[in-house]
Design a protein around this motif. Structure first.
Motif, PDB file in Angstrom:
ATOM      1  N   GLU A  17      -9.858  -0.909  11.317  1.00 55.01           N
ATOM      2  CA  GLU A  17      -9.237  -1.763  10.293  1.00 55.01           C
ATOM      3  C   GLU A  17      -7.720  -1.749  10.457  1.00 55.01           C
ATOM      4  O   GLU A  17      -7.169  -0.791  11.006  1.00 55.01           O
ATOM      5  CB  GLU A  17      -9.536  -1.197   8.887  1.00 55.01           C
ATOM      6  N   PRO A  18      -7.023  -2.788   9.922  1.00 55.55           N
ATOM      7  CA  PRO A  18      -5.555  -2.727   9.902  1.00 55.55           C
ATOM      8  C   PRO A  18      -5.086  -1.484   9.125  1.00 55.55           C
ATOM      9  O   PRO A  18      -5.793  -1.007   8.226  1.00 55.55           O
ATOM     10  CB  PRO A  18      -5.144  -3.995   9.139  1.00 55.55           C
ATOM     11  N   TRP A  19      -3.916  -0.972   9.451  1.00 56.76           N
ATOM     12  CA  TRP A  19      -3.338   0.129   8.678  1.00 56.76           C
ATOM     13  C   TRP A  19      -3.042  -0.359   7.260  1.00 56.76           C
ATOM     14  O   TRP A  19      -2.797  -1.559   7.062  1.00 56.76           O
ATOM     15  CB  TRP A  19      -2.026   0.598   9.323  1.00 56.76           C
ATOM     16  N   PRO A  20      -3.020   0.536   6.259  1.00 59.39           N
ATOM     17  CA  PRO A  20      -2.597   0.121   4.908  1.00 59.39           C
ATOM     18  C   PRO A  20      -1.196  -0.509   4.969  1.00 59.39           C
ATOM     19  O   PRO A  20      -0.377  -0.117   5.798  1.00 59.39           O
ATOM     20  CB  PRO A  20      -2.575   1.442   4.124  1.00 59.39           C
ATOM     21  N   ALA A  21      -0.958  -1.477   4.080  1.00 59.63           N
ATOM     22  CA  ALA A  21       0.348  -2.163   4.079  1.00 59.63           C
ATOM     23  C   ALA A  21       1.467  -1.190   3.694  1.00 59.63           C
ATOM     24  O   ALA A  21       1.227  -0.172   3.040  1.00 59.63           O
ATOM     25  CB  ALA A  21       0.314  -3.327   3.099  1.00 59.63           C
ATOM     26  N   LEU A  22       2.668  -1.510   4.122  1.00 59.69           N
ATOM     27  CA  LEU A  22       3.853  -0.736   3.743  1.00 59.69           C
ATOM     28  C   LEU A  22       4.203  -1.082   2.287  1.00 59.69           C
ATOM     29  O   LEU A  22       4.535  -2.227   2.000  1.00 59.69           O
ATOM     30  CB  LEU A  22       5.003  -1.107   4.683  1.00 59.69           C
ATOM     31  N   PRO A  23       4.095  -0.116   1.355  1.00 63.85           N
ATOM     32  CA  PRO A  23       4.353  -0.453  -0.049  1.00 63.85           C
ATOM     33  C   PRO A  23       5.827  -0.844  -0.262  1.00 63.85           C
ATOM     34  O   PRO A  23       6.716  -0.279   0.372  1.00 63.85           O
ATOM     35  CB  PRO A  23       4.034   0.859  -0.787  1.00 63.85           C
ATOM     36  N   PRO A  24       6.082  -1.814  -1.172  1.00 64.86           N
ATOM     37  CA  PRO A  24       7.453  -2.276  -1.410  1.00 64.86           C
ATOM     38  C   PRO A  24       8.429  -1.146  -1.736  1.00 64.86           C
ATOM     39  O   PRO A  24       9.579  -1.179  -1.300  1.00 64.86           O
ATOM     40  CB  PRO A  24       7.299  -3.231  -2.600  1.00 64.86           C
ATOM     41  N   LEU A  25       7.986  -0.124  -2.478  1.00 65.33           N
ATOM     42  CA  LEU A  25       8.909   0.962  -2.814  1.00 65.33           C
ATOM     43  C   LEU A  25       9.357   1.728  -1.574  1.00 65.33           C
ATOM     44  O   LEU A  25      10.512   2.173  -1.470  1.00 65.33           O
ATOM     45  CB  LEU A  25       8.256   1.945  -3.794  1.00 65.33           C
ATOM     46  N   MET A  26       8.447   1.868  -0.607  1.00 61.61           N
ATOM     47  CA  MET A  26       8.813   2.579   0.624  1.00 61.61           C
ATOM     48  C   MET A  26       9.759   1.729   1.463  1.00 61.61           C
ATOM     49  O   MET A  26      10.700   2.238   2.073  1.00 61.61           O
ATOM     50  CB  MET A  26       7.550   2.966   1.402  1.00 61.61           C
TER      51      MET A  26
END
Ligand code: MD6
Ligand code: FE
Length: 234
Positions: A107-116
Motif C-alpha cells: 500500500e502507499p505510505w501514510p500521508a504526511l500530516p499537515p502538522l508535520m
C-alpha cells in the motif's frame, strides 16, 4: 500545557514567543547552534509540536509498522523504521531507494500530516531555507544500543533541498563529519525536541549516530525517535 491534547494555535504561538525571549542566552531553549556553514541545531524547536505529533506518529506506525531493514551488504539495521509521505526510504539486498509503496503491505505510505509538514517548513525557514516542500518523512526508532553508522544522504533527486531532522525521546550523540568517510567528526549532543537542519554546501557531509545509552525518557520510555524530512522526488 496539557501534554495529552494537541496544542491550540494560541498555545503554540505563546510557547514560541516565550522561547524567543531567551534567544540570546547560550544553552537556553530556542537557541541555534551552527555545526557547519549551512547546518544548524535548532534547540527545542519541536517542543511546541510534540503533544500533537506523538499521536500522529502512533497512527502512522499502526498503518505502516516499524521494521528492521537489510542493507545491500546483508546487515540488518539496528534502527527500526517506517515512513510517511508520498515517498518512503527503503533498503534491501538490491540497494537503497525511495518507494511510493510500503514493501510490507504493498500500500502507499501514510500521508504526511499537515502538522508535520508545518514543523518541517518552519524549521527549514528558521535555518534560512525558504519554500521547503518535503515529500518523504523517514521515522527511525532507536532502542538503547542502536546506532547509525557514518553515511551520506544521496538517494534524493534534488540535492539542493535541505534535510530537517527532529529528535524525540532519549538523547543521542550525532556525529557530523566531512566529505570523506575518514574525515574527523564533531560530536553533536541532541536532546528531545531538537531539530537539525542542513543543506547547501553541507548537504553531502558524512554523519551518523553513536549507540544510544540505556535510559528511560518521561514521554517515550526506552526509545529515541528521529523523523527526517526530505524532498526525495522531483
Ligand atoms: C538520526 N539522522 O538522527 C539519523 N540524515 O537518527 C540522519 O541520518 C540524518 O539527522 C540527514 C540529515 C539529518 C539527519
Ligand atoms: Fe542521514
Amino acid at each position: 500545557m496539557n501534554l495529552l491534547a494537541p496544542p491550540k494555535k494560541s498555545e503554540k504561538t505563546q510557547v514560541q514567543y516565550t522561547l524567543g525571549l531567551f534567544d540570546d542566552l547560550p544553552g537556553a531553549p530556542g537557541g541555534v547552534r551552527a555545526i557547519g556553514g549551512q547546518a544548524f541545531v535548532l534547540e527545542g524547536f519541536a517542543l511546541p509540536y510534540i503533544a500533537a505529533l506523538l499521536p500522529l506518529l502512533d497512527s502512522i506506525k499502526r498503518r505502516a509498522q516499524i521494521r528492521h531493514m537489510v542493507t545491500p551488504g546483508g546487515f540488518t539495521m539496528s534502527v527500526g523504521l517506517t515512513n510517511c509521505g508520498s515517498l518512503g526510504w527503503v533498503s534491501d539486498r538490491q540497494g537503497y531507494r525511495y518507494s511510493a509503496v510500503d514493501p510490507l503491505s504493498g500500500e502507499p505510505w501514510p500521508a504526511l500530516p499537515p502538522l508535520m509538514l508545518e514543523l518541517a517548513r518552519e524549521a527549514a525557514q528558521k535555518a534560512g531555507f525558504e519554500h521547503f516542500d518535503p515529500d518523504a518523512c523517514l521515522i527511525n526508532h532507536y532502542a538503547p544500543g542502536a546506532r547509525m553508522s557514518l553515511h551520506q544522504d544521496r538517494d534524493e533527486k534534488q540535492l539542493g533541498e535541505p534535510i530537517v531532522s527532529v529528535s524525540l525521546g532519549l538523547p543521542a550523540t550525532f556525529l557530523f563529519g566531512g566529505f570523506e568517510r575518514s574525515d574527523r567528526t564533531q560530536r553533536v549532543p541532541l536532546v528531545h525536541g531538537d531539530v537539525v537542519v542542513w543543506g547547501g554546501a553541507d548537504r553531502l557531509r558524512f554523519h551518523g549516530v553513536l549507540p544510544i545509552k540505556p535510559a528511560e525518557h518521561s514521554l517515550l520510555g526506552p526509545w529515541r525517535i528521529n523523523c527526517t524530512f526530505r524532498k526525495a522526488g522531483h
